[in-house]
Design a protein around this motif. Structure first.
Motif, PDB file in Angstrom:
ATOM      1  N   PRO A 145       0.838  -1.206   0.000  1.00 54.40           N
ATOM      2  CA  PRO A 145       0.000   0.000   0.000  1.00 54.40           C
ATOM      3  C   PRO A 145       0.870   1.252   0.000  1.00 54.40           C
ATOM      4  O   PRO A 145       1.990   1.255   0.527  1.00 54.40           O
ATOM      5  CB  PRO A 145      -0.804  -0.126   1.300  1.00 54.40           C
ATOM      6  CG  PRO A 145       0.014  -1.016   2.169  1.00 54.40           C
ATOM      7  CD  PRO A 145       0.737  -1.957   1.259  1.00 54.40           C
ATOM      8  N   VAL A 146       0.356   2.300  -0.599  1.00 51.15           N
ATOM      9  CA  VAL A 146       1.064   3.572  -0.689  1.00 51.15           C
ATOM     10  C   VAL A 146       0.330   4.611   0.146  1.00 51.15           C
ATOM     11  O   VAL A 146      -0.895   4.770   0.014  1.00 51.15           O
ATOM     12  CB  VAL A 146       1.168   4.037  -2.156  1.00 51.15           C
ATOM     13  CG1 VAL A 146       1.738   5.457  -2.229  1.00 51.15           C
ATOM     14  CG2 VAL A 146       2.041   3.082  -2.953  1.00 51.15           C
TER      15      VAL A 146
ATOM     16  N   ALA B 283       8.060   0.379   3.512  1.00 49.76           N
ATOM     17  CA  ALA B 283       9.456  -0.017   3.323  1.00 49.76           C
ATOM     18  C   ALA B 283      10.410   1.163   3.435  1.00 49.76           C
ATOM     19  O   ALA B 283      11.629   0.988   3.392  1.00 49.76           O
ATOM     20  CB  ALA B 283       9.628  -0.699   1.970  1.00 49.76           C
ATOM     21  N   GLY B 284       9.857   2.384   3.555  1.00 50.46           N
ATOM     22  CA  GLY B 284      10.705   3.552   3.772  1.00 50.46           C
ATOM     23  C   GLY B 284      11.066   4.333   2.532  1.00 50.46           C
ATOM     24  O   GLY B 284      11.850   5.276   2.610  1.00 50.46           O
ATOM     25  N   ILE B 285      10.523   3.967   1.371  1.00 53.40           N
ATOM     26  CA  ILE B 285      10.817   4.736   0.164  1.00 53.40           C
ATOM     27  C   ILE B 285       9.704   5.750  -0.070  1.00 53.40           C
ATOM     28  O   ILE B 285       8.543   5.512   0.295  1.00 53.40           O
ATOM     29  CB  ILE B 285      10.992   3.838  -1.073  1.00 53.40           C
ATOM     30  CG1 ILE B 285       9.719   3.047  -1.360  1.00 53.40           C
ATOM     31  CG2 ILE B 285      12.173   2.925  -0.886  1.00 53.40           C
ATOM     32  CD1 ILE B 285       9.778   2.297  -2.675  1.00 53.40           C
ATOM     33  N   ALA B 286      10.076   6.880  -0.665  1.00 53.59           N
ATOM     34  CA  ALA B 286       9.110   7.954  -0.850  1.00 53.59           C
ATOM     35  C   ALA B 286       9.496   8.795  -2.051  1.00 53.59           C
ATOM     36  O   ALA B 286      10.620   8.721  -2.566  1.00 53.59           O
ATOM     37  CB  ALA B 286       9.045   8.832   0.404  1.00 53.59           C
TER      38      ALA B 286
ATOM     39  N   SER C   6      13.529   8.277  -2.626  1.00 56.47           N
ATOM     40  CA  SER C   6      14.495   8.108  -1.542  1.00 56.47           C
ATOM     41  C   SER C   6      13.714   7.946  -0.237  1.00 56.47           C
ATOM     42  O   SER C   6      12.510   7.671  -0.271  1.00 56.47           O
ATOM     43  CB  SER C   6      15.442   9.316  -1.474  1.00 56.47           C
ATOM     44  OG  SER C   6      16.464   9.113  -0.518  1.00 56.47           O
ATOM     45  N   GLU C   7      14.370   8.151   0.897  1.00 58.50           N
ATOM     46  CA  GLU C   7      13.676   8.123   2.176  1.00 58.50           C
ATOM     47  C   GLU C   7      12.885   9.416   2.358  1.00 58.50           C
ATOM     48  O   GLU C   7      13.171  10.429   1.709  1.00 58.50           O
ATOM     49  CB  GLU C   7      14.685   7.953   3.315  1.00 58.50           C
ATOM     50  CG  GLU C   7      15.478   6.655   3.238  1.00 58.50           C
ATOM     51  CD  GLU C   7      16.524   6.557   4.325  1.00 58.50           C
ATOM     52  OE1 GLU C   7      16.740   7.579   5.022  1.00 58.50           O
ATOM     53  OE2 GLU C   7      17.121   5.490   4.481  1.00 58.50           O
TER      54      GLU C   7
ATOM     55  N   CYS D  56       7.210   2.436 -10.067  1.00 59.88           N
ATOM     56  CA  CYS D  56       8.368   1.741 -10.643  1.00 59.88           C
ATOM     57  C   CYS D  56       9.306   1.249  -9.546  1.00 59.88           C
ATOM     58  O   CYS D  56       9.838   0.132  -9.617  1.00 59.88           O
ATOM     59  CB  CYS D  56       9.107   2.660 -11.609  1.00 59.88           C
ATOM     60  SG  CYS D  56       8.245   2.949 -13.171  1.00 59.88           S
ATOM     61  N   ALA D  57       9.512   2.062  -8.511  1.00 59.92           N
ATOM     62  CA  ALA D  57      10.385   1.651  -7.413  1.00 59.92           C
ATOM     63  C   ALA D  57       9.789   0.469  -6.659  1.00 59.92           C
ATOM     64  O   ALA D  57      10.499  -0.475  -6.307  1.00 59.92           O
ATOM     65  CB  ALA D  57      10.613   2.828  -6.465  1.00 59.92           C
ATOM     66  N   VAL D  58       8.493   0.503  -6.404  1.00 62.51           N
ATOM     67  CA  VAL D  58       7.837  -0.586  -5.682  1.00 62.51           C
ATOM     68  C   VAL D  58       7.885  -1.874  -6.493  1.00 62.51           C
ATOM     69  O   VAL D  58       8.149  -2.964  -5.967  1.00 62.51           O
ATOM     70  CB  VAL D  58       6.377  -0.210  -5.353  1.00 62.51           C
ATOM     71  CG1 VAL D  58       5.613  -1.425  -4.837  1.00 62.51           C
ATOM     72  CG2 VAL D  58       6.340   0.911  -4.324  1.00 62.51           C
ATOM     73  N   ALA D  59       7.641  -1.775  -7.800  1.00 66.00           N
ATOM     74  CA  ALA D  59       7.561  -2.962  -8.655  1.00 66.00           C
ATOM     75  C   ALA D  59       8.922  -3.498  -9.061  1.00 66.00           C
ATOM     76  O   ALA D  59       9.004  -4.541  -9.715  1.00 66.00           O
ATOM     77  CB  ALA D  59       6.745  -2.641  -9.903  1.00 66.00           C
TER      78      ALA D  59
END
Length: 589
Positions: free
Chosen positions: A149-150, A194-197, A213-214, A256-259
């Motif tokens: 989830p985002v 997961a800490g990415i944003a 990034s974070e 794209c980062a999540v996938a």
């Protein structure tokens, strides 16, 4: 007949393999939807997402491609993706086509249920087509998207556009509120557990999306980009076309980062046309997406403050390529050096940021202008003396030369006769340009500081206009004369050249001639190629001189701006220079 024997009751009947129901394949190999082909006079040209190939084999190859591609679009079990038996020429042609498709990543494995529509968990058709076109493993990419989830924090048209884009992909969206640190910095933050944003902002006629990034990092990046980006601080609202573009682009980067897909900036750099202007950001730097309304555009630009330090460039061509990030029109800390209408003969000139770069070629003048700009910024405030180089030897050599020039009157030097340089094509060329082309009443004073160190000083009317320190006498005079010529030429062209002597040095990398040139004048035409061969001897000789031995020359590390005594702008520039592999040294007498 092959049988499967049982180990239970001896009288139990055995089961034949042919009696068992056939196992349906779990995955099918398909042609990526992005792949298209065009017939050619002698074969077929096939284009994919980021590459293409051509196979020649006569006009019948196109018909063969149509049959093969139709089967691959439907999907085949992996063991059937082979050339059929039959005529040798057909087998060879199909084998070549399949090999090329695999080599160019134009085939993809998909769950069979996605292909025949029996998998209720399969993505929507448009999402399936997208993942089948770009993902190495579409099933894994879809699993990541469905299970991650985002959190969407922010409101307004940018956040609404991002929410629509995420919902269209099939991502679960959780609401949130922007942190206080985001006030006035960003309109939207998308993040995961997961800490990415990623953060985005849109104001007036400009919008931006920072690199993934974070959370703390993206807020810092958004603040820095807003400060640099012209128009980003405009308080007025943005039109719907721009907010929709920026919000969707932010969702795209995070998805794209999540996938596990490549960042869109990488694709932009890989797929761009060589003639595209402006060129997209280089792959080695984090990139900010900049959107502008007039004309409506979306381009990626290198963001050096978020980039790590990299090793130095090993060629002058690589150094020139790297300065593109430093002088990026949107986010670069320095101004692009431009030759424009400036005269390029006899010396080459490039102007930028209130400085004039000089050199034997336009590329050398551009590099010189960038380094002079950087040193001017670093010297702001009460920071002391700095030298910037393409690599450590270049920066150290520049600093040692300046220390030697400052101490030359204190040293026990030996006069050098004109015979040592007058026969050099390069020295003679620049001396004649200064005295004949520009009519300067110049004289040159050449002194030997040590066996491998020569100081050349050129004066006009009692005023020193240029100097140089090199290992060879001819090179010292040539560089001093070139610097004097460049300054005279720049003033004649109406440019403002600061008062005082100008200097150039052989520590800078120079273009090397290709192949072997045996003409008698080759050394003169290719100069300063090869001058750096004496650089190590020169630096050793300079370090041994008493005034320089008492001085301290050091390469700047990761000290804070307060410890360095530098302005915040200078400290930021130092980090950005490290991100392209350039070196900053500082010295104190």
């Amino acid at each position: 007949m092959t049988t499967l024997a049982t180990r239970s009751v001896p009288t139990q009947r055995t089961a034949r393999v042919s009696d068992l129901p056939p196992q349906a394949p779990r995955t099918l190999v398909r042609l990526r939807p992005i792949v298209h082909a065009t017939p050619t006079a002698q074969g077929v040209h096939v284009r994919g997402w980021s590459s293409s190939f051509t196979v020649k084999g006569g006009s019948g190859l196109w018909k063969l491609w149509q049959i093969l591609s139709a089967r691959l679009i439907e999907g085949l079990p992996a063991d059937q993706v082979v050339a059929p038996t039959g005529r040798p020429e057909v087998v060879r042609a199909v084998t070549v086509l399949l090999e090329q498709l695999r080599e160019h990543d134009m085939l993809v494995d998909l769950p069979a249920g996605w292909v025949d529509g029996t998998d209720p968990a399969a993505p929507p058709a448009d999402v399936c087509a997208w993942l089948s076109s770009v993902a190495a493993d579409p099933a894994d990419a879809w699993r990541r998207l469905r299970t991650t989830p985002v959190r969407l924090t922010g409101d307004g048209p940018v956040a609404e556009a991002a929410a629509r884009a995420l919902a269209g992909i099939g991502v679960d969206v959780l609401p949130g509120a922007l942190p206080a640190a985001a006030d006035g910095v960003t309109d939207l933050v998308l993040s995961t557990d997961a800490g990415i944003a990623v953060a985005a902002r849109c104001r007036g006629e400009v919008g931006m999306v920072v690199p993934v990034s974070e959370v703390d990092s993206v807020l810092w990046s958004a603040r820095e980009v807003t400060r640099r980006l012209a128009g980003a601080a405009d308080p007025s609202g943005a039109p719907h076309a721009l907010t929709a573009l920026v919000g969707s682009a932010a969702a795209h980067r995070l998805v794209c980062a999540v996938a596990g897909l490549a960042d869109p900036a990488i694709e932009a750099a890989e797929l761009h046309d060589d003639d595209q202007q402006p060129a997209p950001a280089r792959l080695e730097h984090p990139s900010v997406l900049v959107a502008r309304l007039d004309p409506l555009s979306l381009t990626y630009h290198p963001f050096l403050p978020a980039a790590p330090a990299v090793p130095p460039a090993d060629t002058v061509d690589e150094a020139l390529r790297r300065i593109e990030a430093l002088v990026d029109a949107e986010l670069g800390p320095l101004t692009e050096p431009v030759a424009g209408n400036l005269p390029q003969v006899p010396a080459a000139l490039a102007a930028a940021g209130g400085v004039v770069g000089l050199g034997a070629s336009t590329d050398a003048a551009r590099l010189d202008a960038v380094l002079r700009q950087a040193e001017a910024v670093l010297a702001g405030g009460d920071a002391g003396h700095f030298a910037v180089g393409v690599h450590d030897r270049h920066a150290q050599g520049t600093a040692l030369r300046r220390l030697a020039d400052a101490a030359v009157e204190q040293l026990d030097t030996t006069p050098v006769a004109d015979d040592e340089w007058i026969g050099s094509p390069a020295a003679r060329r620049w001396w004649k340009a200064l005295t004949l082309r520009f009519g300067q009443p110049a004289w040159v004073h050449v002194r030997r500081l040590a066996p491998d160190a020569v100081h050349a000083q050129i004066a006009c009317g009692g005023e020193v206009v240029a100097w140089a320190v090199e290992a060879r006498t001819a090179d010292a005079v040539a560089f001093a004369a070139l610097a004097a010529v460049g300054a005279a030429q720049a003033r004649e062209a109406g440019l403002d050249v600061p008062a005082g002597p100008v200097t150039l040095s052989g520590a800078a990398p120079a273009a090397q001639p290709v192949g072997e040139d045996v003409t008698p004048w080759s050394a003169g035409w290719h100069w300063p190629a090869g001058v750096d061969q004496g650089e190590d001897r020169l630096q050793a000789a300079l370090r041994a001189l008493a005034p320089i031995a008492r001085a301290t020359v050091w390469r700047l590390g990761e000290l804070s701006s307060a410890e360095d005594g530098m302005t915040e702008q200078a400290a930021q520039l130092r980090r950005e220079l490290s991100a392209v592999g350039f070196t900053v040294v500082r010295w104190a007498s």
